[in-house]
Write a protein that holds these residues in place. Sequence first.
Motif, PDB file in Angstrom:
ATOM      1  N   LEU A 116       2.689 -24.950  -9.700  1.00  0.00           N
ATOM      2  CA  LEU A 116       3.920 -25.506 -10.267  1.00  0.00           C
ATOM      3  C   LEU A 116       4.933 -25.832  -9.178  1.00  0.00           C
ATOM      4  CD1 LEU A 116       4.401 -23.218 -13.414  1.00  0.00           C
ATOM      5  CD2 LEU A 116       3.665 -25.607 -13.366  1.00  0.00           C
ATOM      6  N   LYS A 117       4.833 -25.098  -8.056  1.00  0.00           N
ATOM      7  CA  LYS A 117       5.725 -25.344  -6.918  1.00  0.00           C
ATOM      8  C   LYS A 117       5.096 -26.301  -5.909  1.00  0.00           C
ATOM      9  CE  LYS A 117       7.748 -20.720  -7.141  1.00  0.00           C
ATOM     10  NZ  LYS A 117       7.921 -19.441  -6.424  1.00  0.00           N
ATOM     11  N   GLY A 118       3.902 -26.805  -6.221  1.00  0.00           N
ATOM     12  CA  GLY A 118       3.222 -27.723  -5.315  1.00  0.00           C
ATOM     13  C   GLY A 118       2.573 -27.019  -4.140  1.00  0.00           C
ATOM     14  N   LYS A 119       2.260 -25.738  -4.290  1.00  0.00           N
ATOM     15  CA  LYS A 119       1.674 -24.970  -3.193  1.00  0.00           C
ATOM     16  C   LYS A 119       0.274 -24.498  -3.586  1.00  0.00           C
ATOM     17  CE  LYS A 119       6.123 -23.284  -1.563  1.00  0.00           C
ATOM     18  NZ  LYS A 119       6.921 -22.130  -1.216  1.00  0.00           N
ATOM     19  N   ILE A 120      -0.442 -24.007  -2.589  1.00  0.00           N
ATOM     20  CA  ILE A 120      -1.784 -23.446  -2.798  1.00  0.00           C
ATOM     21  C   ILE A 120      -1.788 -22.049  -2.192  1.00  0.00           C
ATOM     22  CG2 ILE A 120      -4.226 -23.677  -2.231  1.00  0.00           C
ATOM     23  CD1 ILE A 120      -3.795 -26.699  -2.037  1.00  0.00           C
ATOM     24  N   LEU A 121      -2.395 -21.107  -2.904  1.00  0.00           N
ATOM     25  CA  LEU A 121      -2.478 -19.741  -2.380  1.00  0.00           C
ATOM     26  C   LEU A 121      -3.465 -19.675  -1.222  1.00  0.00           C
ATOM     27  CD1 LEU A 121      -2.619 -17.343  -5.486  1.00  0.00           C
ATOM     28  CD2 LEU A 121      -0.679 -17.847  -4.028  1.00  0.00           C
ATOM     29  N   ASP A 122      -3.062 -19.007  -0.167  1.00  0.00           N
ATOM     30  CA  ASP A 122      -3.978 -18.811   0.949  1.00  0.00           C
ATOM     31  C   ASP A 122      -4.860 -17.580   0.675  1.00  0.00           C
ATOM     32  OD1 ASP A 122      -2.355 -16.602   1.415  1.00  0.00           O
ATOM     33  OD2 ASP A 122      -1.496 -17.385   3.262  1.00  0.00           O
ATOM     34  N   GLN A 123      -5.818 -17.346   1.548  1.00  0.00           N
ATOM     35  CA  GLN A 123      -6.770 -16.247   1.349  1.00  0.00           C
ATOM     36  C   GLN A 123      -6.078 -14.887   1.344  1.00  0.00           C
ATOM     37  OE1 GLN A 123      -9.874 -16.865   0.397  1.00  0.00           O
ATOM     38  NE2 GLN A 123     -10.028 -14.675   0.026  1.00  0.00           N
ATOM     39  N   LYS A 124      -5.033 -14.728   2.152  1.00  0.00           N
ATOM     40  CA  LYS A 124      -4.279 -13.467   2.195  1.00  0.00           C
ATOM     41  C   LYS A 124      -3.652 -13.173   0.830  1.00  0.00           C
ATOM     42  CE  LYS A 124      -0.354 -11.306   4.548  1.00  0.00           C
ATOM     43  NZ  LYS A 124       0.710 -11.500   5.546  1.00  0.00           N
ATOM     44  N   ALA A 125      -3.066 -14.191   0.220  1.00  0.00           N
ATOM     45  CA  ALA A 125      -2.433 -14.028  -1.088  1.00  0.00           C
ATOM     46  C   ALA A 125      -3.478 -13.755  -2.171  1.00  0.00           C
ATOM     47  CB  ALA A 125      -1.611 -15.260  -1.431  1.00  0.00           C
ATOM     48  N   ILE A 126      -4.618 -14.404  -2.076  1.00  0.00           N
ATOM     49  CA  ILE A 126      -5.688 -14.184  -3.056  1.00  0.00           C
ATOM     50  C   ILE A 126      -6.201 -12.750  -2.958  1.00  0.00           C
ATOM     51  CG2 ILE A 126      -8.069 -14.820  -3.662  1.00  0.00           C
ATOM     52  CD1 ILE A 126      -7.259 -17.732  -2.933  1.00  0.00           C
ATOM     53  N   SER A 127      -6.397 -12.264  -1.755  1.00  0.00           N
ATOM     54  CA  SER A 127      -6.834 -10.884  -1.544  1.00  0.00           C
ATOM     55  C   SER A 127      -5.782  -9.901  -2.066  1.00  0.00           C
ATOM     56  CB  SER A 127      -7.098 -10.649  -0.056  1.00  0.00           C
ATOM     57  OG  SER A 127      -7.436  -9.316   0.181  1.00  0.00           O
ATOM     58  N   TYR A 128      -4.521 -10.199  -1.784  1.00  0.00           N
ATOM     59  CA  TYR A 128      -3.425  -9.341  -2.231  1.00  0.00           C
ATOM     60  C   TYR A 128      -3.387  -9.259  -3.759  1.00  0.00           C
ATOM     61  CZ  TYR A 128       1.270  -7.875  -3.455  1.00  0.00           C
ATOM     62  OH  TYR A 128       2.331  -7.238  -4.028  1.00  0.00           O
ATOM     63  N   THR A 129      -3.485 -10.402  -4.430  1.00  0.00           N
ATOM     64  CA  THR A 129      -3.403 -10.398  -5.896  1.00  0.00           C
ATOM     65  C   THR A 129      -4.617  -9.717  -6.523  1.00  0.00           C
ATOM     66  OG1 THR A 129      -4.292 -12.660  -5.949  1.00  0.00           O
ATOM     67  CG2 THR A 129      -1.887 -12.408  -6.078  1.00  0.00           C
ATOM     68  N   ARG A 130      -5.758  -9.810  -5.874  1.00  0.00           N
ATOM     69  CA  ARG A 130      -6.949  -9.109  -6.375  1.00  0.00           C
ATOM     70  C   ARG A 130      -6.735  -7.592  -6.265  1.00  0.00           C
ATOM     71  NH1 ARG A 130     -11.700 -10.602  -7.962  1.00  0.00           N
ATOM     72  NH2 ARG A 130     -13.475  -9.217  -7.823  1.00  0.00           N
ATOM     73  N   ASN A 131      -6.199  -7.141  -5.135  1.00  0.00           N
ATOM     74  CA  ASN A 131      -5.922  -5.709  -4.978  1.00  0.00           C
ATOM     75  C   ASN A 131      -4.820  -5.239  -5.934  1.00  0.00           C
ATOM     76  OD1 ASN A 131      -7.856  -5.242  -2.997  1.00  0.00           O
ATOM     77  ND2 ASN A 131      -6.465  -5.862  -1.367  1.00  0.00           N
ATOM     78  N   LEU A 132      -3.845  -6.103  -6.174  1.00  0.00           N
ATOM     79  CA  LEU A 132      -2.783  -5.758  -7.119  1.00  0.00           C
ATOM     80  C   LEU A 132      -3.350  -5.588  -8.531  1.00  0.00           C
ATOM     81  CD1 LEU A 132       0.209  -5.283  -7.656  1.00  0.00           C
ATOM     82  CD2 LEU A 132       0.468  -7.778  -7.909  1.00  0.00           C
ATOM     83  N   THR A 133      -4.315  -6.408  -8.882  1.00  0.00           N
ATOM     84  CA  THR A 133      -4.986  -6.267 -10.182  1.00  0.00           C
ATOM     85  C   THR A 133      -5.639  -4.887 -10.278  1.00  0.00           C
ATOM     86  OG1 THR A 133      -5.374  -8.649 -10.305  1.00  0.00           O
ATOM     87  CG2 THR A 133      -6.758  -7.257 -11.698  1.00  0.00           C
ATOM     88  N   LYS A 134      -6.251  -4.426  -9.204  1.00  0.00           N
ATOM     89  CA  LYS A 134      -6.874  -3.093  -9.185  1.00  0.00           C
ATOM     90  C   LYS A 134      -5.824  -1.989  -9.339  1.00  0.00           C
ATOM     91  CE  LYS A 134     -10.662  -4.697  -6.259  1.00  0.00           C
ATOM     92  NZ  LYS A 134     -11.254  -4.656  -4.911  1.00  0.00           N
ATOM     93  N   ILE A 135      -4.665  -2.168  -8.716  1.00  0.00           N
ATOM     94  CA  ILE A 135      -3.587  -1.178  -8.855  1.00  0.00           C
ATOM     95  C   ILE A 135      -3.138  -1.091 -10.304  1.00  0.00           C
ATOM     96  CG2 ILE A 135      -1.148  -0.727  -8.282  1.00  0.00           C
ATOM     97  CD1 ILE A 135      -1.823  -1.835  -5.446  1.00  0.00           C
ATOM     98  N   TRP A 136      -3.008  -2.228 -10.972  1.00  0.00           N
ATOM     99  CA  TRP A 136      -2.610  -2.209 -12.389  1.00  0.00           C
ATOM    100  C   TRP A 136      -3.683  -1.542 -13.254  1.00  0.00           C
ATOM    101  CZ3 TRP A 136       1.882  -2.559 -14.671  1.00  0.00           C
ATOM    102  CH2 TRP A 136       2.929  -3.175 -14.010  1.00  0.00           C
ATOM    103  N   ILE A 137      -4.940  -1.735 -12.927  1.00  0.00           N
ATOM    104  CA  ILE A 137      -6.012  -1.071 -13.682  1.00  0.00           C
ATOM    105  C   ILE A 137      -5.861   0.443 -13.562  1.00  0.00           C
ATOM    106  CG2 ILE A 137      -8.513  -0.658 -13.790  1.00  0.00           C
ATOM    107  CD1 ILE A 137      -8.819  -3.627 -12.827  1.00  0.00           C
TER     108      ILE A 137
END
Length: 189
Positions: A116-137
């Motif tokens: 929506l902001k015209g950006k693309i997530l880099d690999q660091k952000a993808i890894s971070y959000t995957r780990n954040l999903t695990k923290i929420w679990i």
Amino acid sequence: MLSLRNYPKFLKLFNIILICIGICYPFALYFFPESEILFASMALVCLLRMLSVQESYQQAIWAVLSAIFLIYFFANIQELAYLYPIFINALLGTIFAISLKDEALITKIAKKQASLKGKILDQKAISYTRNLTKIWIIFFILNALISFILIFLDDKIYWTLYCGVVSYILIGILFGAEILYRNFILQVE
């Protein structure tokens, strides 16, 4: 089959009402522990929620919740009424865990926000959000476990306060801490 997904404006309003009911439920149960109206209403809310979700496993969980409230309504087994927050945490934990098979749920959300902001997530952000999903679990598992343990205390005020206040404060703290960490330490948008 009847589906509330065909009515998006109603679905948004219904989701807000469902959140409010979820927050108020522990207090309603504490003050009206044998209220047949409360359990019949919760059974109906869960049934309507079942009609509003797409995934079959979510539909199954909401059907089970509806059945639990109906069992309590007809059989008057009060202990079942205290399982609601446990099932909600199990539902959320399951949704997050299933998303780890492919793209993590929080990664999907972050990608959508970035696009929506015209950006693309880099690999660091993808890894971070995957780990954040695990923290929420882990959070959902611990929250369900604490809710379950508090059921066995004689004074239900502890269960009520935890499920109706403390758990929401903990959600806010985890959410706020994640935002601060992401914005000020990782500097990921």
